[in-house]
Design a protein around this motif. Structure first.
Motif, PDB file in Angstrom:
ATOM      1  N   TYR A 224      18.135   4.984 -12.335  1.00 31.10           N
ATOM      2  CA  TYR A 224      17.739   4.623 -13.694  1.00 31.10           C
ATOM      3  C   TYR A 224      17.662   5.869 -14.559  1.00 31.10           C
ATOM      4  N   ASN A 225      17.666   5.654 -15.860  1.00 30.52           N
ATOM      5  CA  ASN A 225      17.642   6.758 -16.804  1.00 30.52           C
ATOM      6  C   ASN A 225      16.268   6.963 -17.433  1.00 30.52           C
TER       7      ASN A 225
ATOM      8  N   HIS B 121       6.292   5.919  -6.682  1.00 34.32           N
ATOM      9  CA  HIS B 121       5.735   5.133  -7.782  1.00 34.32           C
ATOM     10  C   HIS B 121       6.366   3.745  -7.778  1.00 34.32           C
ATOM     11  N   GLU B 122       5.570   2.752  -8.112  1.00 28.56           N
ATOM     12  CA  GLU B 122       6.084   1.392  -8.206  1.00 28.56           C
ATOM     13  C   GLU B 122       6.734   1.187  -9.574  1.00 28.56           C
ATOM     14  N   LEU B 123       8.013   0.813  -9.557  1.00 28.77           N
ATOM     15  CA  LEU B 123       8.758   0.536 -10.772  1.00 28.77           C
ATOM     16  C   LEU B 123       9.370  -0.852 -10.665  1.00 28.77           C
ATOM     17  N   HIS B 124       9.671  -1.437 -11.820  1.00 28.86           N
ATOM     18  CA  HIS B 124      10.230  -2.782 -11.853  1.00 28.86           C
ATOM     19  C   HIS B 124      11.484  -2.801 -12.724  1.00 28.86           C
ATOM     20  N   ILE B 125      12.376  -3.708 -12.397  1.00 25.17           N
ATOM     21  CA  ILE B 125      13.523  -3.961 -13.262  1.00 25.17           C
ATOM     22  C   ILE B 125      13.055  -4.966 -14.308  1.00 25.17           C
ATOM     23  N   HIS B 126      13.325  -4.678 -15.558  1.00 25.17           N
ATOM     24  CA  HIS B 126      12.862  -5.543 -16.631  1.00 25.17           C
ATOM     25  C   HIS B 126      13.502  -6.928 -16.523  1.00 25.17           C
TER      26      HIS B 126
ATOM     27  N   THR C  11       4.700  -0.742 -20.179  1.00 29.62           N
ATOM     28  CA  THR C  11       4.016  -1.824 -20.902  1.00 29.62           C
ATOM     29  C   THR C  11       2.912  -2.283 -19.962  1.00 29.62           C
ATOM     30  N   ALA C  12       2.900  -3.550 -19.600  1.00 34.64           N
ATOM     31  CA  ALA C  12       1.939  -4.014 -18.598  1.00 34.64           C
ATOM     32  C   ALA C  12       2.286  -3.437 -17.228  1.00 34.64           C
ATOM     33  N   LYS C  13       3.579  -3.150 -17.019  1.00 33.62           N
ATOM     34  CA  LYS C  13       4.086  -2.526 -15.792  1.00 33.62           C
ATOM     35  C   LYS C  13       4.993  -1.382 -16.207  1.00 33.62           C
ATOM     36  N   TYR C  14       5.482  -0.638 -15.214  1.00 35.74           N
ATOM     37  CA  TYR C  14       6.471   0.399 -15.470  1.00 35.74           C
ATOM     38  C   TYR C  14       7.857  -0.209 -15.241  1.00 35.74           C
ATOM     39  N   TYR C  15       8.655  -0.243 -16.291  1.00 37.49           N
ATOM     40  CA  TYR C  15       9.985  -0.840 -16.219  1.00 37.49           C
ATOM     41  C   TYR C  15      11.064   0.226 -16.359  1.00 37.49           C
ATOM     42  N   MET C  16      12.112   0.097 -15.538  1.00 36.15           N
ATOM     43  CA  MET C  16      13.253   1.012 -15.597  1.00 36.15           C
ATOM     44  C   MET C  16      14.237   0.537 -16.661  1.00 36.15           C
TER      45      MET C  16
ATOM     46  N   THR D   7       9.811   4.710  -6.127  1.00 36.78           N
ATOM     47  CA  THR D   7      10.645   5.898  -6.264  1.00 36.78           C
ATOM     48  C   THR D   7      10.678   6.661  -4.947  1.00 36.78           C
ATOM     49  N   ILE D   8      11.775   7.326  -4.695  1.00 39.92           N
ATOM     50  CA  ILE D   8      11.939   8.086  -3.450  1.00 39.92           C
ATOM     51  C   ILE D   8      11.033   9.310  -3.440  1.00 39.92           C
TER      52      ILE D   8
END
Length: 73
Positions: free
Chosen positions: A28-29, A7-12, A34-39, A2-3
């Motif tokens: 993203y909205n 934070h580290e985010l992933h596309i599902h 879950t195991a990771k943070y998904y957008m 994230t800017i």
């Protein structure tokens, strides 16, 4: 990442934007943990659009500095 908060985010993996090489910039909205943070509700954008359409949210140097850091090999 994230800017604003780095934070580290992933596309599902079920998203149409999930690929071997994901888009450089997305909006993203929602984030699902879950195991990771998904957008969720993800849309690919150009970095210049962030400053043009939401200058009240993004600082002038933040988006450009992030863009330079990601484009340098």
């Amino acid at each position: 990442r994230t800017i604003r908060d780095d934070h580290e985010l992933h596309i599902h993996p079920t998203s149409v934007l999930y690929a071997e090489k994901p888009p450089r910039w997305v909006v993203y909205n929602e984030v699902i943990q879950t195991a990771k943070y998904y957008m969720r509700d993800v849309t690919a954008v150009e970095s210049a659009w962030l400053l043009e359409l939401a200058p009240h949210f993004y600082q002038q140097g933040t988006v450009r500095n992030q863009h330079k850091a990601q484009t340098v090999p």
